[in-house]
Structure formats: structure tokens, C-alpha cells
Design a protein around this motif. Structure first.
Motif, PDB file in Angstrom:
ATOM      1  N   LEU A 145     -15.511   7.601   5.769  1.00 48.74           N
ATOM      2  CA  LEU A 145     -16.736   7.673   6.561  1.00 48.74           C
ATOM      3  C   LEU A 145     -16.516   8.431   7.865  1.00 48.74           C
ATOM      4  N   LYS A 146     -15.371   8.172   8.508  1.00 48.07           N
ATOM      5  CA  LYS A 146     -15.092   8.849   9.773  1.00 48.07           C
ATOM      6  C   LYS A 146     -14.991  10.359   9.569  1.00 48.07           C
ATOM      7  N   ASP A 147     -14.353  10.782   8.471  1.00 47.36           N
ATOM      8  CA  ASP A 147     -14.226  12.219   8.179  1.00 47.36           C
ATOM      9  C   ASP A 147     -15.585  12.874   7.954  1.00 47.36           C
ATOM     10  N   GLN A 184      -8.683   0.597   6.167  1.00 49.29           N
ATOM     11  CA  GLN A 184      -8.595   1.948   6.728  1.00 49.29           C
ATOM     12  C   GLN A 184      -8.897   3.019   5.688  1.00 49.29           C
ATOM     13  N   LEU A 185      -8.530   2.783   4.440  1.00 52.90           N
ATOM     14  CA  LEU A 185      -8.774   3.764   3.378  1.00 52.90           C
ATOM     15  C   LEU A 185     -10.262   4.062   3.222  1.00 52.90           C
ATOM     16  N   ARG A 186     -11.086   3.019   3.260  1.00 48.28           N
ATOM     17  CA  ARG A 186     -12.528   3.196   3.095  1.00 48.28           C
ATOM     18  C   ARG A 186     -13.176   3.763   4.354  1.00 48.28           C
ATOM     19  N   LEU A 243       0.820  -1.203   0.000  1.00 53.63           N
ATOM     20  CA  LEU A 243       0.000   0.000   0.000  1.00 53.63           C
ATOM     21  C   LEU A 243       0.858   1.259   0.000  1.00 53.63           C
ATOM     22  N   SER A 244       1.909   1.272   0.809  1.00 52.67           N
ATOM     23  CA  SER A 244       2.770   2.449   0.896  1.00 52.67           C
ATOM     24  C   SER A 244       3.554   2.687  -0.395  1.00 52.67           C
ATOM     25  N   LYS A 245       3.819   1.616  -1.134  1.00 48.84           N
ATOM     26  CA  LYS A 245       4.638   1.749  -2.342  1.00 48.84           C
ATOM     27  C   LYS A 245       3.811   1.947  -3.612  1.00 48.84           C
ATOM     28  N   TYR A 246       2.654   1.256  -3.688  1.00 45.13           N
ATOM     29  CA  TYR A 246       1.880   1.286  -4.928  1.00 45.13           C
ATOM     30  C   TYR A 246       0.450   1.793  -4.754  1.00 45.13           C
ATOM     31  N   GLY A 247       0.045   2.086  -3.501  1.00 43.90           N
ATOM     32  CA  GLY A 247      -1.323   2.528  -3.281  1.00 43.90           C
ATOM     33  C   GLY A 247      -2.293   1.360  -3.286  1.00 43.90           C
ATOM     34  N   VAL A 265     -10.797   3.643  13.431  1.00 44.17           N
ATOM     35  CA  VAL A 265     -10.205   3.288  12.136  1.00 44.17           C
ATOM     36  C   VAL A 265      -8.857   2.599  12.313  1.00 44.17           C
ATOM     37  N   SER A 266      -8.105   2.996  13.330  1.00 38.74           N
ATOM     38  CA  SER A 266      -6.759   2.451  13.543  1.00 38.74           C
ATOM     39  C   SER A 266      -6.772   0.957  13.881  1.00 38.74           C
ATOM     40  N   GLU A 267      -7.935   0.410  14.249  1.00 37.25           N
ATOM     41  CA  GLU A 267      -8.017  -1.000  14.613  1.00 37.25           C
ATOM     42  C   GLU A 267      -8.033  -1.924  13.399  1.00 37.25           C
TER      43      GLU A 267
END
Length: 366
Positions: free
Chosen positions: A317-319, A311-313, A254-258, A303-305
Motif C-alpha cells: 500500500l505504501k508503494d 509489513q509485507l501487506r 519469515l526470513s527463512k521460509y517467507g 511501515v517499520s512500526e
């Protein structure tokens, strides 16, 4: 002319009955000996273990080299991933299980997410900028084919009368134990080889180390069962270790390619490589039992759980001020933390579920 009637001899029905019993007896004997065995024999399909943890595309002498994409070390060893974008490394299973030799020592490949090759070494390794290694050995190819397999026709007796009656386990099947009762587990372990039991859930390096040692045992026992007339029982005491590893790998991808680099099929293939090692061979059998202990739910979640992919999705919603509840997760088809075992339910031949009172939940078990 009158047609002369013929009469059947009085003893003819007795003769017919004798022949009927002789014909039916071979089919009824298994049921009379053990009712569940007949069901296992005629309605269970043997789970074909993968032909290998390694694709034939990889062989001794193959080379892996490239820049280091991620690096992590602890007392249990070192994890690093090699970016092989400039090499023709394809397929999840291509390098899985291989040992590679480099000037800095040997390392084991535990996962491939093209173009990243994820490696583990038990020795401390200075943080390098690039890595190069050559395949020196592979897990023995168990090479299963239709000719190697035979019908499941015997039952693994767990010594738990209720379990053996409600959900019998055939030699050569895999079964998921969810929230297993401790007394039942103790009885099963008397006949099983335990793997993946010692690892620190807070230390991903420890999890990978335990996984590699466990898979080495599983592959060795699979080959032993295939070559000898032995019934091997493997008990994977913590399949959460597999989820721990996939979450770590997903975070790097995820960090490298999204999010475009993530794929559920990759994780499923990784799980399958453990679950579907079960098989009934011509000589012996390989039975795999997997333990899963799920935690209970709660009113809301942070979300951190969740893993990096979910977490992306959920952050969106949290925002917007949406509270992450069980209902929200169900609508999004996202498992709550501690409840990710649905993948294993679909991969396994069946599952046995114990409720909070230590009793088998007949409705959920199958």
C-alpha cells in the motif's frame, strides 16, 4: 348423590409455605451472602489449564540436533534456533519447556515452529554452525482432566470495592486488566505472585529469559494449587513480553521460509499456554491476572512500526502512495502498534478496562 366437598384446613397454606422456604433457602443463601458469587458459580465455566507445557510425545532422552538457523546473544544469555528438518519434531508444544543437555551446556526450549526449535541458554555460547542436545528434564505434567476440575464457587477479593462489584473474579478464572489503575494494582499484588516483570523491551534475550523464569513459576504454582488446598494468584505484569517473543520468532521464520511459514494459530497457542493456566481444582485454584497497557493512536503510521508479517501487506500500500491510517488498518484487520491485545480479550474469561481518568469503563469491561 351429591358429591361431598372437602375443605382444605386453614393451616395448610402455612405448611406449604414452610416447605417452599425449606426448598428454596439453599439456593438463595449464596445470593444473599454475595450476589456476584451466585453468578460466578452457575454461569462461569472453569478454564481448563493445558495438560502440560509439554506434549507426551517428548520425554527424557529425546534428541534434538541440526544446523543453527539463527543466533543472538546479550548480557541476559543466548538465543539460537535449531533446524530439525531431518528429524520428526512435530507440534508447537512437543518440546516446549524441556531442558536439553549438550557438550556446550544446558539450554531451554521456549518455542517450536516446525521444523525450527527455539532455544535459550543463560550462559554465553560461541556462535556454532550446528547443535545437538538431549532432553534431560521437563516441566512437571499437571495432567488436568475433567475429574481434576470443580465448579468455580468462590471469589477473589481484590479489596477494590468497585472492581469486586462490577467485575468479580472467581478463584480459578483468568482476567485481563487493561490500563489498570495503580492503586488497584497495588492492592491485588498483596495477594499475588508477580511474574515476567523484569525485562528490557529492547533486548529480546532479556524477554525470553523473563518469560522462561515466569513460566517456571506458573507451572510450579499450578501444581501446588492442584495438590494442596491453596488459592494461587499469578499476576503477569507485562504480557507485551509475549508479543515481543512472537514477533522475534516470526521474523526468523519469515526470513527463512517467507510468509507461507507464518501462522496466527501458532502465536495464539503460545499466548494460550500462559492465559489458560487458570483452573479451579478439587483442592485449590489457580487464578491468572494479565496486565496490558496500550498506547494511544495517531494520525498515520510508518511501515517499520509493524511486525514482520504485517509489513509485507502494508509495504504494498505504501508503494502505491496510500497513507497508513487507523481506517486503513481497520479495513485490513491489522492492529495499530501498541494495540495488539485483542488476542488476549478472546482468550481470557473477561477484561476490566480503566479509562484515562483512572475509572473503570463499564461498557468495555465484562
Amino acid at each position: 348423590n351429591k358429591v361431598q366437598k372437602t375443605h382444605m384446613p386453614r393451616y395448610a397454606p402455612l405448611i406449604l409455605l414452610t416447605f417452599a422456604v425449606m426448598f428454596v433457602k439453599p439456593f438463595t443463601r449464596p445470593f444473599l451472602q454475595h450476589p456476584t458469587r451466585l453468578l460466578t458459580r452457575h454461569f462461569s465455566t472453569p478454564s481448563a489449564a493445558p495438560s502440560a507445557s509439554l506434549s507426551p510425545l517428548s520425554s527424557v532422552g529425546s534428541k534434538v540436533e541440526g544446523p543453527i538457523a539463527a543466533f543472538k546473544t546479550s548480557e541476559a544469555g543466548t538465543l539460537f534456533s535449531v533446524d530439525c528438518s531431518d528429524m520428526s519434531v512435530d507440534g508447537t508444544q512437543t518440546l516446549l519447556g524441556t531442558t536439553l543437555e549438550s557438550p556446550s551446556g544446558s539450554a531451554k526450549c521456549y518455542m517450536v515452529r516446525h521444523p525450527l526449535v527455539f532455544m535459550y541458554t543463560s550462559s554465553p555460547l560461541p556462535s556454532p554452525t550446528s547443535w545437538s542436545g538431549t532432553v534431560s528434564s521437563i516441566w512437571k505434567d499437571i495432567g488436568n482432566s475433567v475429574q481434576d476440575l470443580s465448579p468455580i464457587n468462590s471469589q477473589f477479593i481484590t479489596r477494590s470495592s468497585l472492581l469486586d462489584t462490577i467485575s468479580s473474579i472467581g478463584h480459578g478464572q483468568n482476567m485481563l486488566f487493561m490500563n489498570v489503575k495503580e492503586e488497584v494494582k497495588e492492592e491485588v499484588l498483596k495477594s499475588a505472585t508477580v511474574v515476567m516483570e523484569n525485562h528490557n523491551p529492547e533486548d529480546i534475550v532479556s524477554s525470553v529469559s523473563s518469560y522462561i523464569k515466569g513460566m517456571s513459576k506458573i507451572v510450579a504454582l499450578s501444581n501446588l494449587a492442584k495438590e494442596t488446598s491453596t488459592d494461587q494468584i499469578v499476576y503477569v505484569s507485562s504480557i507485551s513480553i509475549l508479543n515481543h517473543i512472537t514477533e522475534y520468532v516470526d521474523s526468523i521464520v519469515l526470513s527463512k521460509y517467507g510468509s507461507n511459514g507464518l501462522s496466527d494459530s501458532e502465536s495464539r497457542s503460545f499466548y494460550s499456554d500462559v492465559v489458560q493456566r487458570s483452573a479451579k481444582f478439587r483442592k485449590g485454584s489457580m487464578t491468572v491476572i494479565l496486565e496490558l497497557n496500550e498506547s494511544g493512536g495517531k494520525e498515520s503510521y510508518d511501515v517499520s512500526e509493524f511486525n514482520s508479517k504485517d509489513q509485507l501487506r502494508l509495504k504494498i500500500l505504501k508503494d502505491k502512495g496510500v497513507t497508513i491510517t487507523e481506517d486503513v488498518l481497520e479495513k485490513l484487520s491489522i492492529n495499530r502498534p501498541g494495540k495488539w491485545g485483542e488476542e488476549f480479550i478472546s482468550l481470557s474469561d473477561g477484561q476490566v478496562v480503566w479509562n484515562k481518568y483512572g475509572e473503570i469503563d463499564v461498557k468495555k469491561s465484562c
